[in-house]
Design an enzyme around this catalytic site. Structure first.
Site, mmCIF file in Angstrom:
data_model
loop_
_atom_site.group_PDB
_atom_site.id
_atom_site.type_symbol
_atom_site.label_atom_id
_atom_site.label_comp_id
_atom_site.label_asym_id
_atom_site.label_seq_id
_atom_site.Cartn_x
_atom_site.Cartn_y
_atom_site.Cartn_z
ATOM 1 N N ARG A 144 -7.683 -8.017 -9.058
ATOM 2 C CA ARG A 144 -8.405 -9.272 -9.319
ATOM 3 C C ARG A 144 -9.873 -8.941 -9.518
ATOM 4 O O ARG A 144 -10.297 -7.808 -9.356
ATOM 5 C CB ARG A 144 -8.279 -10.184 -8.102
ATOM 6 C CG ARG A 144 -8.681 -9.435 -6.843
ATOM 7 C CD ARG A 144 -8.934 -10.321 -5.667
ATOM 8 N NE ARG A 144 -8.862 -9.603 -4.410
ATOM 9 C CZ ARG A 144 -9.824 -8.876 -3.880
ATOM 10 N NH1 ARG A 144 -10.963 -8.729 -4.508
ATOM 11 N NH2 ARG A 144 -9.659 -8.262 -2.724
ATOM 12 N N GLU A 157 -2.446 7.266 8.319
ATOM 13 C CA GLU A 157 -3.331 8.100 7.507
ATOM 14 C C GLU A 157 -4.253 8.897 8.406
ATOM 15 O O GLU A 157 -4.538 8.488 9.532
ATOM 16 C CB GLU A 157 -4.237 7.204 6.628
ATOM 17 C CG GLU A 157 -3.639 6.818 5.338
ATOM 18 C CD GLU A 157 -4.577 5.994 4.454
ATOM 19 O OE1 GLU A 157 -4.094 5.587 3.413
ATOM 20 O OE2 GLU A 157 -5.754 5.761 4.797
ATOM 21 N N HIS A 211 -14.632 -3.560 8.883
ATOM 22 C CA HIS A 211 -13.970 -3.152 7.635
ATOM 23 C C HIS A 211 -14.182 -4.138 6.496
ATOM 24 O O HIS A 211 -13.489 -4.081 5.491
ATOM 25 C CB HIS A 211 -12.456 -2.925 7.828
ATOM 26 C CG HIS A 211 -12.141 -1.946 8.912
ATOM 27 N ND1 HIS A 211 -12.555 -0.642 8.861
ATOM 28 C CD2 HIS A 211 -11.458 -2.088 10.064
ATOM 29 C CE1 HIS A 211 -12.137 -0.015 9.947
ATOM 30 N NE2 HIS A 211 -11.476 -0.876 10.700
ATOM 31 N N LYS A 236 0.824 -1.221 0.000
ATOM 32 C CA LYS A 236 0.000 0.000 0.000
ATOM 33 C C LYS A 236 0.850 1.258 0.000
ATOM 34 O O LYS A 236 0.403 2.308 -0.470
ATOM 35 C CB LYS A 236 -0.934 -0.004 1.203
ATOM 36 C CG LYS A 236 -1.990 -1.090 1.083
ATOM 37 C CD LYS A 236 -3.017 -0.996 2.178
ATOM 38 C CE LYS A 236 -3.851 -2.246 2.133
ATOM 39 N NZ LYS A 236 -5.180 -2.120 2.622
HETATM 40 P P1 ADP Z 1 -7.908 -3.741 3.659
HETATM 41 O O1 ADP Z 1 -7.018 -3.934 2.462
HETATM 42 O O2 ADP Z 1 -7.298 -4.280 4.926
HETATM 43 O O3 ADP Z 1 -9.316 -4.194 3.424
HETATM 44 P P2 ADP Z 1 -8.506 -0.953 3.022
HETATM 45 O O4 ADP Z 1 -7.450 0.063 2.880
HETATM 46 O O5 ADP Z 1 -9.142 -1.484 1.754
HETATM 47 O O6 ADP Z 1 -7.953 -2.168 3.913
HETATM 48 O O7 ADP Z 1 -9.662 -0.398 3.938
HETATM 49 C C1 ADP Z 1 -10.754 -1.181 4.348
HETATM 50 C C2 ADP Z 1 -11.842 -0.303 4.968
HETATM 51 O O8 ADP Z 1 -11.302 0.424 6.086
HETATM 52 C C3 ADP Z 1 -12.404 0.774 4.051
HETATM 53 O O9 ADP Z 1 -13.439 0.284 3.237
HETATM 54 C C4 ADP Z 1 -12.898 1.793 5.068
HETATM 55 O O10 ADP Z 1 -14.110 1.358 5.623
HETATM 56 C C5 ADP Z 1 -11.848 1.718 6.155
HETATM 57 N N1 ADP Z 1 -10.776 2.736 5.970
HETATM 58 C C6 ADP Z 1 -9.602 2.572 5.320
HETATM 59 N N2 ADP Z 1 -8.857 3.699 5.354
HETATM 60 C C7 ADP Z 1 -9.577 4.610 6.041
HETATM 61 C C8 ADP Z 1 -9.346 5.977 6.456
HETATM 62 N N3 ADP Z 1 -8.211 6.615 6.159
HETATM 63 N N4 ADP Z 1 -10.310 6.593 7.177
HETATM 64 C C9 ADP Z 1 -11.452 5.935 7.513
HETATM 65 N N5 ADP Z 1 -11.726 4.671 7.176
HETATM 66 C C10 ADP Z 1 -10.800 4.002 6.448
#
Ligand code: ADP
Length: 500
Positions: free
Chosen positions: A293, A201, A236, A116
């Site tokens: 994917r 973040e 999440h 990431k």
């Molecule tokens: P993973 O790859 O572990 O699934 P992601 O980066 O895709 O992680 O994030 C999964 C979820 O986490 C997102 O759909 C959102 O709900 C939450 N999320 C991720 N980053 C943030 C952020 N900076 N602020 C608030 N919620 C976040």
């Protein structure tokens, strides 16, 4: 065009891919672990070969065994589905080394997007908006990290560079919690991915999760197939998805779609992928990650744009041009997807296991069921508890919502406990109907989504009656109790894990 495609997966997605493969006149090859010997995905394929072993590590994650089977049986391409080896660059490389086409992007792109931190850096350079933050530095002192977090402003979110399935993520509300959260996030990331790197973040409060389906071919074309909204999440992880998103104006949709295509072009993306964003309540959107994917939720896009994404993946992988151009793509009507899980509300939403005693899926106009089970199937501890996906399509959001509520009432799975009743409560919740979604919707409405408050009509019982009517025979007391126990407990926020 390929003659034989091996599907390196199981369950509903293996069956869904096999359908398109067979429609195209190509032989579909399944692989299976010991517990899956009698599984539906084996029956759905034209040929099936044993991987041997029970756990994923012994079977569906064994690159060597899968490549051996493919070579031995004249397979010319492999579709990885999602989960398992789908985002493993070593697998994509092993396919290339064996002169077998991997149906997906190149190993380099998979590797870069799996990190990431690298992904974020690439997209900052391409001018794609990202969440304000700090990319992490192994040599930074605790004091330096404190300064960085303070300058971003609390709350902040710690994320694992190699993250997936929400693992290694920590929300930090104040400086006092920062150091402990960093240490535990690093530990969890190291245990889950063998990579302890984390980054920080800004934590966006109550965002919506909006993702864009992208597609590239080897002739330099890249398009997007519009958005999916996946804001209904637990820990999440997505459980209900829809397209179009009720939150996007045509203008915002165009801007986000353009950013997604810019991101894809910046990395030379080929095949199907997803660019995920979060959208904050002010309308600002930020890149989250690229999934290299096919997504679990791809059917909502298929219903709305009326293209078979697996067919397009196979076409592009065989060297063909994309058969659609951006200005030919339209969103028609509205689609929802509900993920049907075997999980037990009364036991903290732990996966529920057992034998499916009765199975009756809804049928009717605008209803699609992508299922990996039938009566007699065993649901074991070895794999993800997602059993099936129920998708509805109609002319408007309200009509697609009504259709989903109807279809959930007619979906009967007896023998294991499922989340069907809960999904029905979400779909009929006034805030969901009004499209007032965000990623903490389930927490915000936990009280009104409790079984005893929200569901006086016994939906699970109605489904059980339907199953009895449609597949006569003896249903054991245990099965009845399972159906009833779906009313038992409140929906808790703790529980299972999902990696895609
Ligand atoms: P993973 O790859 O572990 O699934 P992601 O980066 O895709 O992680 O994030 C999964 C979820 O986490 C997102 O759909 C959102 O709900 C939450 N999320 C991720 N980053 C943030 C952020 N900076 N602020 C608030 N919620 C976040």
């Amino acid at each position: 065009m390929f003659k034989k495609i091996l599907i390196a997966n199981r369950g509903e997605i293996a069956i869904r891919i096999a359908q398109t493969v067979q429609e195209m006149g190509i032989t579909a090859v399944a692989v299976y672990s010991d517990p899956d010997r009698g599984a539906l995905h084996v029956a759905a394929a034209d040929e099936a070969y044993a991987l041997e072993g029970s756990t994923s590590a012994e079977s569906y994650l064994r690159i060597d065994k899968i490549i051996d089977i493919a070579k031995k049986h004249g397979v010319d391409a492999i579709h990885p589905g999602f989960g398992f080896l789908s985002e493993n660059e070593d697998f994509a490389q092993a396919c290339a080394d064996a002169r077998i086409t991997f149906i997906g992007p190149t190993p380099d792109v998979i590797r870069d997007m799996g990190d990431k931190i690298i992904a974020k850096e690439k997209f900052v350079a391409a001018g794609v908006p990202v969440v304000p933050g700090w990319s992490g530095d192994a040599n930074a002192t605790p004091e330096e990290i404190r300064k960085v977090a303070a300058s971003i402003g609390y709350p902040v979110l710690i994320k694992a560079a190699a993250g997936g399935g929400g693992k290694g993520m920590r929300v930090v509300k104040s400086e006092a919690d920062l150091q402990t959260a960093l240490e535990s996030a690093r530990r969890e990331a190291n245990a889950a991915f063998g990579d302890a790197r984390v980054f920080i973040e800004k934590y966006i409060t109550n965002p919506r999760h909006i993702e864009f389906q992208i597609f590239g071919d080897t002739h330099g074309h890249v398009v997007h197939l519009f958005e999916r909204e996946c804001s209904i999440q637990r820990r999440h992880q997505k459980i209900i998805e829809e397209s179009p998103s009720p939150a996007l104006s045509p203008d915002l949709r165009a801007k986000m779609g353009e950013a997604a295509v810019r991101a894809a072009k910046a990395i030379g993306y080929v095949n199907a992928g997803t660019v995920e964003f979060i959208l904050d309540p002010s309308g600002a959107f930020y890149f989250l990650e690229v999934n290299t994917r096919l997504q679990v939720e791809h059917p909502v896009t298929e219903m709305v744009v009326q293209h078979d994404l697996v067919r397009a993946q196979i076409g592009v992988a065989s060297g063909g041009k994309l058969t659609f151009e951006q200005d030919q793509l339209r969103q028609t009507g509205h689609a929802f997807e509900c993920r049907i899980y075997a999980e037990d509300a009364a036991r903290n939403f732990m996966p529920s296991t057992g034998r499916i005693e009765r199975y009756a899926a809804p049928v009717g106009p605008g209803i699609r069921v992508d299922s990996g089970i039938r009566a007699g199937s065993d649901v074991t501890v070895h794999y993800d508890p997602m059993l099936a996906k129920l998708i509805t399509h109609a002319r408007t959001r309200d009509a697609a919502n009504d259709r989903m509520a109807w279809a959930l009432r007619r979906y009967a799975i007896l023998g294991v406990t499922t989340n069907i009743e809960f999904l029905h409560r979400v779909m009929t919740h006034p805030a969901h109907r009004a499209g007032k979604l965000h990623t903490h919707f389930l927490e915000e409405h936990a009280e009104s989504l409790r079984a005893e408050v929200a569901a006086p009509p016994a939906a699970a019982l109605a489904a059980a009656m339907f199953a009895l009517r449609s597949s006569p025979g003896k249903v054991s007391g245990a099965a009845r109790m399972h159906a009833d126990s779906q009313h038992a407990g409140p929906w808790l926020t703790a529980g299972a894990w999902r990696a895609f």
